[in-house]
Design an enzyme around this catalytic site. Sequence first.
Site, short mmCIF file in Angstrom:
data_model
loop_
_atom_site.label_atom_id
_atom_site.label_comp_id
_atom_site.label_asym_id
_atom_site.label_seq_id
_atom_site.Cartn_x
_atom_site.Cartn_y
_atom_site.Cartn_z
N HIS A 151 -17.43 -14.08 -6.92
CA HIS A 151 -17.46 -14.33 -8.35
C HIS A 151 -18.82 -13.94 -8.90
O HIS A 151 -19.83 -14.00 -8.21
CB HIS A 151 -17.16 -15.80 -8.63
CG HIS A 151 -15.72 -16.12 -8.42
ND1 HIS A 151 -15.26 -17.35 -8.04
CD2 HIS A 151 -14.62 -15.33 -8.53
CE1 HIS A 151 -13.95 -17.31 -7.92
NE2 HIS A 151 -13.53 -16.10 -8.20
N CYS A 152 -18.82 -13.52 -10.15
CA CYS A 152 -20.01 -12.93 -10.73
C CYS A 152 -20.44 -13.76 -11.94
O CYS A 152 -19.61 -14.30 -12.66
CB CYS A 152 -19.68 -11.51 -11.15
SG CYS A 152 -21.01 -10.67 -12.00
N CYS A 184 -21.37 -5.47 -9.30
CA CYS A 184 -20.04 -5.55 -8.68
C CYS A 184 -19.50 -4.15 -8.42
O CYS A 184 -18.86 -3.91 -7.39
CB CYS A 184 -19.09 -6.35 -9.56
SG CYS A 184 -19.52 -8.10 -9.60
N CYS A 223 -17.97 -9.57 -16.91
CA CYS A 223 -17.54 -8.80 -15.74
C CYS A 223 -16.19 -9.31 -15.25
O CYS A 223 -15.89 -10.50 -15.32
CB CYS A 223 -18.59 -8.94 -14.64
SG CYS A 223 -18.09 -8.26 -13.06
N HIS A 245 -11.46 -9.15 -4.74
CA HIS A 245 -11.76 -10.17 -3.72
C HIS A 245 -11.41 -9.65 -2.32
O HIS A 245 -12.15 -9.87 -1.37
CB HIS A 245 -10.97 -11.46 -3.98
CG HIS A 245 -11.63 -12.43 -4.92
ND1 HIS A 245 -12.98 -12.71 -4.88
CD2 HIS A 245 -11.11 -13.23 -5.90
CE1 HIS A 245 -13.26 -13.63 -5.80
NE2 HIS A 245 -12.14 -13.95 -6.44
N HIS A 277 -9.24 -8.38 -10.50
CA HIS A 277 -10.10 -9.44 -9.97
C HIS A 277 -9.69 -9.79 -8.54
O HIS A 277 -10.52 -9.82 -7.63
CB HIS A 277 -10.00 -10.66 -10.88
CG HIS A 277 -10.78 -11.86 -10.44
ND1 HIS A 277 -11.98 -12.22 -11.01
CD2 HIS A 277 -10.54 -12.79 -9.48
CE1 HIS A 277 -12.43 -13.32 -10.44
NE2 HIS A 277 -11.57 -13.69 -9.49
N GLU A 278 -8.39 -10.02 -8.33
CA GLU A 278 -7.94 -10.45 -7.01
C GLU A 278 -8.06 -9.33 -5.97
O GLU A 278 -8.48 -9.57 -4.84
CB GLU A 278 -6.50 -10.98 -7.07
CG GLU A 278 -6.31 -12.20 -7.98
CD GLU A 278 -7.19 -13.39 -7.64
OE1 GLU A 278 -7.68 -13.49 -6.49
OE2 GLU A 278 -7.42 -14.24 -8.53
N CYS A 315 -19.28 -5.20 -13.64
CA CYS A 315 -20.68 -5.00 -13.98
C CYS A 315 -21.29 -4.08 -12.93
O CYS A 315 -20.68 -3.78 -11.91
CB CYS A 315 -21.42 -6.34 -14.02
SG CYS A 315 -21.70 -7.05 -12.39
ZN ZN Z 1 -11.69 -15.16 -8.11
ZN ZN Z 2 -20.02 -8.65 -11.79
#
Ligand code: ZN
Ligand code: ZN
Lengths: 217, 452
Positions: A147-148, A175, A153, A141, A137-138, A172
Site C-alpha cells: 500500500h502506498c 510504485c 496512487c 499486490h 490494485h490487486e 505513483c
Molecule cells: Zn490493497
Molecule cells: Zn504509490
Amino acid sequence: MTKVKPSTLRLGIVEMGRLGEIALRVVAANLQAVLGIEVDFLGPHEVPENAYQAHRQQFDAGLILKHLSGCAFPKYPRILALTNLDLCIPILTYVFGEAEMGGRAAVVSGFRLRHNEDGTAVSIDRYYERLAKVALHEVAHTLSLYHCEESLCLMHFSSKVGQLDKLHILFCERCAFMLQTSLRNLAEEFASRHRKKPVKSDKQKAREARPGPSLRS
Amino acid sequence: MMGRIKILVVDDELIVRESLIGWLRKSGYEVQGAEGGRQALEMLKTKEYDLIFLDIKMPDIGGLEVLDRVKADYPYSMAVMITAYASVETAVEAMKRGANDYLMKPFEPEQLTLLVEKLLQQKKLIDENILLREHVATRMRYENLVGSSECMQQLFSLIEEVAKVDSPVLLRGETGTGKELVAKAIHAKSERRYGPFIPINCGAFTESLLESELFGHETGAFTGATRAKKGRLEMAEGGTLFLDEIGEIPLKMQVDLLRVLEEKKFHRVGGAKDIAVDFRLVCATHRNLPREIEQGTFRKDFYFRLNVIEIEVPPLRRRLDDIPALAHHFLDRFRRETNKPVMGIQQKALDLLQSYDWPGNVRELENALERAVVLSKGRHLSRDDFAFIFRSGTTDLSFPNSLKEMEKKHIERILAMCDGNISKAAGLLEVNRTTLHNKIKKYRLKPSDTAS
Ligand SMILES: [Zn+2]
Ligand SMILES: [Zn+2]
C-alpha cells in the site's frame, strides 16, 4: 505519475458468477494499458464451495484465492477472478478485492462498486472505472506492491468507494518503479525456467504476439 | 519505531491471526504473530514492537493480563485490544487499564486503517521526543581497527582488495564488532578517499526522519521543514555512503534506495528536480538477511544490489589473541581522556579478559576498559578491576536457556576468576568444596583448563 513499460507477463482472467462481457473487457483493456501486460480470458470458473460463510452470508476472498492459485493454468503466472459475489476476509466486514502478496491469484468483485455510500446508484462508466482500479490494485499486490501513502496512487488503500473515485488510474513514481522491477524479475525467472524447452515455431510466436485481449470463453 | 515499524498480532484463532497479519503486511510493516499470551510475552523479551494487537480471550494467558505486562515493562509499545461482540465490557475495562484502543471482530475496513494510522502517528511523536533527549546525551567517539590475529589479518587484506573496486559492500557481524571502522578503512584505502565518508545508522531514526535524513527535503515538504536540507545521499557525492543497520530500513525505502542505485539519481522529499549522485555504498547489518527475505521482511532485489561483496567482521571471541593489544589501545586513550596515572594492565587481568566470551564484542571491551580506568586505584589494572564483567548478567547476549546451562556457565566463570582454586571458588559460590567437586564432575568441567 509514470507509465509502466510493456512486459511479457501473461495474466489469465476467469469469470466467477456473472459479471458481463463488457466489464471483463474494460478490466482487461486497463490491465494491458496501465501495466503493459498480456491478458487472456479463460472462461467461467465455479465458486469454490468452502468459500461461502453462512453466518456472514458472504464469500471468504482468502479461500477463493487459495483455490485459484492451486488451479492449473500453466501458461499463466498470474490469475485474476472477476466476480459479483459479496467478498470478505475473516477480520474485515467486506473487501472490494483481495490478492496474494507476491503470489499468483487475485480476486475482484463488483458487488459493492455499483452504489455510492449513501445508496445511490452510479453510472455504468463510473462502475467500470472502479472495477478497473480495484483490479489494477490487486494485480499489483501479486507483483509484490505494498500500500502506498500517495493519496492519488492506485496502491493507496481505499476502504470506501468515495476514496476509490479520487484515485488516478495510474501508479505513483515509486510504485511504477517497483512494478517495473517486479515485472523484469518475473520475466527473467520465466525465461530461465523455459530456456531448455524447444524453440517455438513462427506460427506459434505470431499467435502469442497477437495484440489485444482474445476472448476464449 | 526506530527503523522499521514492527507489529505483533496476538490471537489464538489461526484464521484471524493470518488474516490480520496478511492485511498489515500489505502496507509493508514488519508483522509477526503469537498464538497466545505466553508466546507473546516471550517474543516481547527479544524484540520491541511499536504496535500490539491483543485478543482479549485466549486460553493460556488472557489479553488483559498481557496488557498489564506490556504497560509495565514496555510502556512505549501501543496496544489495541481485539474482542468479539460478546465482550464489550471487557474492552472498556481494557481501556481503563491503559489499552490505546479496541476493535470488534470483524472490523470495518475504514476503522482499521484510521486506527493504525492514528496510533503509528502518536508512536512517532513519542519516539522523536525520546530521540531528541538521547541525542544530547550521546558522546561521539573515533577509533581505529586493532588486531594481529589471523582473522584480522585476513580482514585487512580483504579490505585492501575491496577498496580497489567500486562495487557495493555488505558487512556482516554482531553488534559491537566495529563494522563502521571497517567501512572507514575501505573508504580510506579507496580512490574515493579524498571524497567524504558519510555514515548513517538506519536504526536510529523514525521512518519519516530517516527519509529526510537520506534524501533531504525541500522547503515546506512537511510541517517543520522551514528550509531545504541536503540529505546524506547528496552529501556522499564523490565519496562513500555507509548505511549501518541496513536491516532496519523500511520496505518502501528499500525500493527508493534500489532506485537510486539503479538510476544514480533521486529527488528530495517534496522536490521534483532530479539530483544526480555518484557514491560508493557500504552497508552493515547484524541481522540474518537471507532469512528475512524468506519471511518477506527484506527485498531480495535490494539485497542482491547491496551484497555484491560480502565481508564478515569476526566477533571478539574468535580473536581472543587481539585482546591484549586492544586493551592497551583503549587504556592509552582513556588514560589521556581521564588524566589518571594508570600505566598498564597486569598479566592476570589480561588472562581474565581473554577468558570471557564478550557477547558485546569490542564495544563491550572498550566500555570495560573505560570503567576500569575510571574506578582503578592502582597504577596497573588488576584482575579485580575487571571482576564486574562477570557479574553483570545483563550484557550477556548469548543468554543460556536452561537453569543447568546457567549454573554450568557461572561455575566455569568463577573457576576462571579463581585460577581454578576450588576453595576460593567454593567460597565465592557459597557452597562447600564437595558440592563444587560434584558439580564440576556433573558438568565435566576441568578446573585446570578453565584456570589461567
Ligand atoms: Zn490493497
Ligand atoms: Zn504509490
